[in-house]
Design a protein around this motif. Sequence first.
Motif, mmCIF file in Angstrom:
data_model
loop_
_atom_site.group_PDB
_atom_site.id
_atom_site.type_symbol
_atom_site.label_atom_id
_atom_site.label_comp_id
_atom_site.label_asym_id
_atom_site.label_seq_id
_atom_site.Cartn_x
_atom_site.Cartn_y
_atom_site.Cartn_z
ATOM 1 N N THR A 102 47.416 33.352 56.957
ATOM 2 C CA THR A 102 47.607 31.958 56.175
ATOM 3 C C THR A 102 46.531 31.142 55.791
ATOM 4 N N VAL A 103 46.587 30.690 54.535
ATOM 5 C CA VAL A 103 45.525 29.956 53.992
ATOM 6 C C VAL A 103 46.258 28.363 53.789
ATOM 7 N N VAL A 104 46.011 27.355 54.293
ATOM 8 C CA VAL A 104 46.397 26.210 54.157
ATOM 9 C C VAL A 104 45.358 25.240 53.638
ATOM 10 N N GLY A 105 45.726 24.448 52.320
ATOM 11 C CA GLY A 105 44.661 23.751 51.599
ATOM 12 C C GLY A 105 43.537 24.740 51.047
ATOM 13 N N THR A 106 42.620 24.023 50.270
ATOM 14 C CA THR A 106 41.552 24.517 49.829
ATOM 15 C C THR A 106 40.195 24.065 50.546
ATOM 16 N N GLN A 107 40.544 23.136 51.421
ATOM 17 C CA GLN A 107 39.217 22.529 51.964
ATOM 18 C C GLN A 107 38.246 23.526 52.698
ATOM 19 N N ASP A 108 38.853 24.695 53.098
ATOM 20 C CA ASP A 108 37.913 25.490 54.022
ATOM 21 C C ASP A 108 37.733 26.770 52.920
ATOM 22 N N SER A 109 37.760 26.800 51.715
ATOM 23 C CA SER A 109 37.785 28.053 50.958
ATOM 24 C C SER A 109 36.629 27.857 49.803
ATOM 25 N N SER A 110 36.087 28.872 49.381
ATOM 26 C CA SER A 110 35.095 28.730 48.412
ATOM 27 C C SER A 110 35.293 27.970 47.127
ATOM 28 N N ILE A 111 36.536 27.687 46.959
ATOM 29 C CA ILE A 111 36.997 26.837 45.818
ATOM 30 C C ILE A 111 36.033 25.585 45.979
ATOM 31 N N GLN A 112 35.958 25.126 47.112
ATOM 32 C CA GLN A 112 35.276 23.816 47.423
ATOM 33 C C GLN A 112 33.620 24.067 46.905
ATOM 34 N N LYS A 113 33.259 25.364 46.685
ATOM 35 C CA LYS A 113 32.051 25.668 46.061
ATOM 36 C C LYS A 113 31.862 25.912 44.587
ATOM 37 N N GLY A 114 33.274 25.691 44.069
ATOM 38 C CA GLY A 114 33.434 25.672 42.460
ATOM 39 C C GLY A 114 33.976 27.086 42.435
ATOM 40 N N GLU A 115 34.390 27.847 43.142
ATOM 41 C CA GLU A 115 34.987 29.192 42.719
ATOM 42 C C GLU A 115 36.233 28.876 41.919
ATOM 43 N N THR A 116 36.732 29.569 41.024
ATOM 44 C CA THR A 116 37.869 29.350 40.315
ATOM 45 C C THR A 116 39.132 29.915 41.065
ATOM 46 N N LEU A 117 40.174 29.346 40.681
ATOM 47 C CA LEU A 117 41.264 29.787 41.216
ATOM 48 C C LEU A 117 41.552 31.288 40.931
ATOM 49 N N GLU A 118 41.422 31.577 39.589
ATOM 50 C CA GLU A 118 41.367 32.843 39.118
ATOM 51 C C GLU A 118 40.819 34.024 40.112
ATOM 52 N N HIS A 119 39.406 33.671 40.150
ATOM 53 C CA HIS A 119 38.579 34.543 41.026
ATOM 54 C C HIS A 119 39.230 34.601 42.465
ATOM 55 N N THR A 120 39.560 33.629 43.052
ATOM 56 C CA THR A 120 40.200 33.417 44.330
ATOM 57 C C THR A 120 41.266 34.105 44.526
ATOM 58 N N LEU A 121 42.231 34.100 43.670
ATOM 59 C CA LEU A 121 43.573 34.987 43.511
ATOM 60 C C LEU A 121 43.016 36.451 43.491
ATOM 61 N N GLN A 122 42.122 36.671 42.550
ATOM 62 C CA GLN A 122 41.636 38.185 42.263
ATOM 63 C C GLN A 122 41.363 38.871 43.430
ATOM 64 N N MET A 123 40.278 37.932 44.349
ATOM 65 C CA MET A 123 39.923 38.366 45.637
ATOM 66 C C MET A 123 41.152 38.748 46.554
ATOM 67 N N TYR A 124 41.966 37.691 46.626
ATOM 68 C CA TYR A 124 43.049 38.202 47.605
ATOM 69 C C TYR A 124 43.877 39.274 47.194
ATOM 70 N N ALA A 125 44.219 39.540 46.039
ATOM 71 C CA ALA A 125 44.766 40.576 45.554
ATOM 72 C C ALA A 125 43.999 41.771 45.932
#
Length: 317
Positions: free
Chosen positions: A83-106
């Motif tokens: 489970t991932v809730v919110g973006t506060q603890d993810s690298s989205i906070q460091k400027g990572e794009t949603l696209e890269h984040t989703l690609q990682m998860y996939a």
Amino acid sequence: MVEIRKINSKKDFKSNSLVSIEQFSVKALDIFLKRAGNIKKNPKKYSGVAEGKVLYSIFWANSTRTRVSTETAWLKMGGKIVTVVGTQDSSIQKGETLEHTLQMYAGYQPDFIALRTHIPFIPGFAAENFPQISWINCGDGSNEHPTQALLDLFTLKQRFGELKGLKIGFVGDIKHGRTVKSLAKLLKLYEVKMKFIAPASLHAQEELSEQGIDYQVGKIENLKKEILDLDVIYSTRPQLERMDKEDKQKYQNGVYQIDKKTLGKTKALIMSPLPIDSKIKPEIHPAIDKDPRAIYFEQAANGLWARMSIFSLLIGE
Ligand code: NCD
């Protein structure tokens, strides 16, 4: 490879993504409804369906019901979850794009990713670009909320049996909400009569008419009269967080509140995707919770069976 394809038969569910309610035909909806009804009667029968499978439950935007019922549905079928809730603890906070984040998860190859976003069309984008995963749109901004529409449909089916000719009135913020938009697209297929009762600034007449929906406008000033002959009132909260400055200024607190007086003698059942906003004059008065016409808690509970039905069908059971 998974692609976002239309669902018209049982085999079309398998390994598909669920990004829009427009994927469904009546035949597919009937399969879903029948399965949800069977699971509600006998949930144990499906207890092993997700064994050995992994779900990522990524909720970047707030949720109470959708996340917990999705995860419970999955756990009841024997699956495992990250489970991932919110973006506060993810690298989205460091400027990572949603696209890269989703690609990682996939890239970590879960079987399913249930995704809720503030921004419209992200789940569709993900399903198109990372088709090895089954994506489930759990609400994308003001666009769609397909699993909510499915649980709403299941609730109507359980309560009324026959849907053709039912009269439903949507009361509230049609423009910024996503639940009404998804549900209206479904009900069109069943020839349900729909009326949209909202303040002038909160209608979505153009958008829904373009979808082929017969958009009958109800007068908010005559709310009591408008709901008198309905079978169902579907209330939605003002989506203040999505309104621009002008819409916010125009919004009058409590303008479409449903209370005992408004309801009067109507026999209509009251549905809501919930939540009810208690920080303002609530759109449904708290006294209505105990009124036998209020079925929104039953509706929310049906989310469990609806989501088990969807998961089991997408798994190919
Ligand atoms: C709705 C949503 O998130 O779209 N709630 C839900 O998922 N049951 C409704 C809302 O937020 O108004």
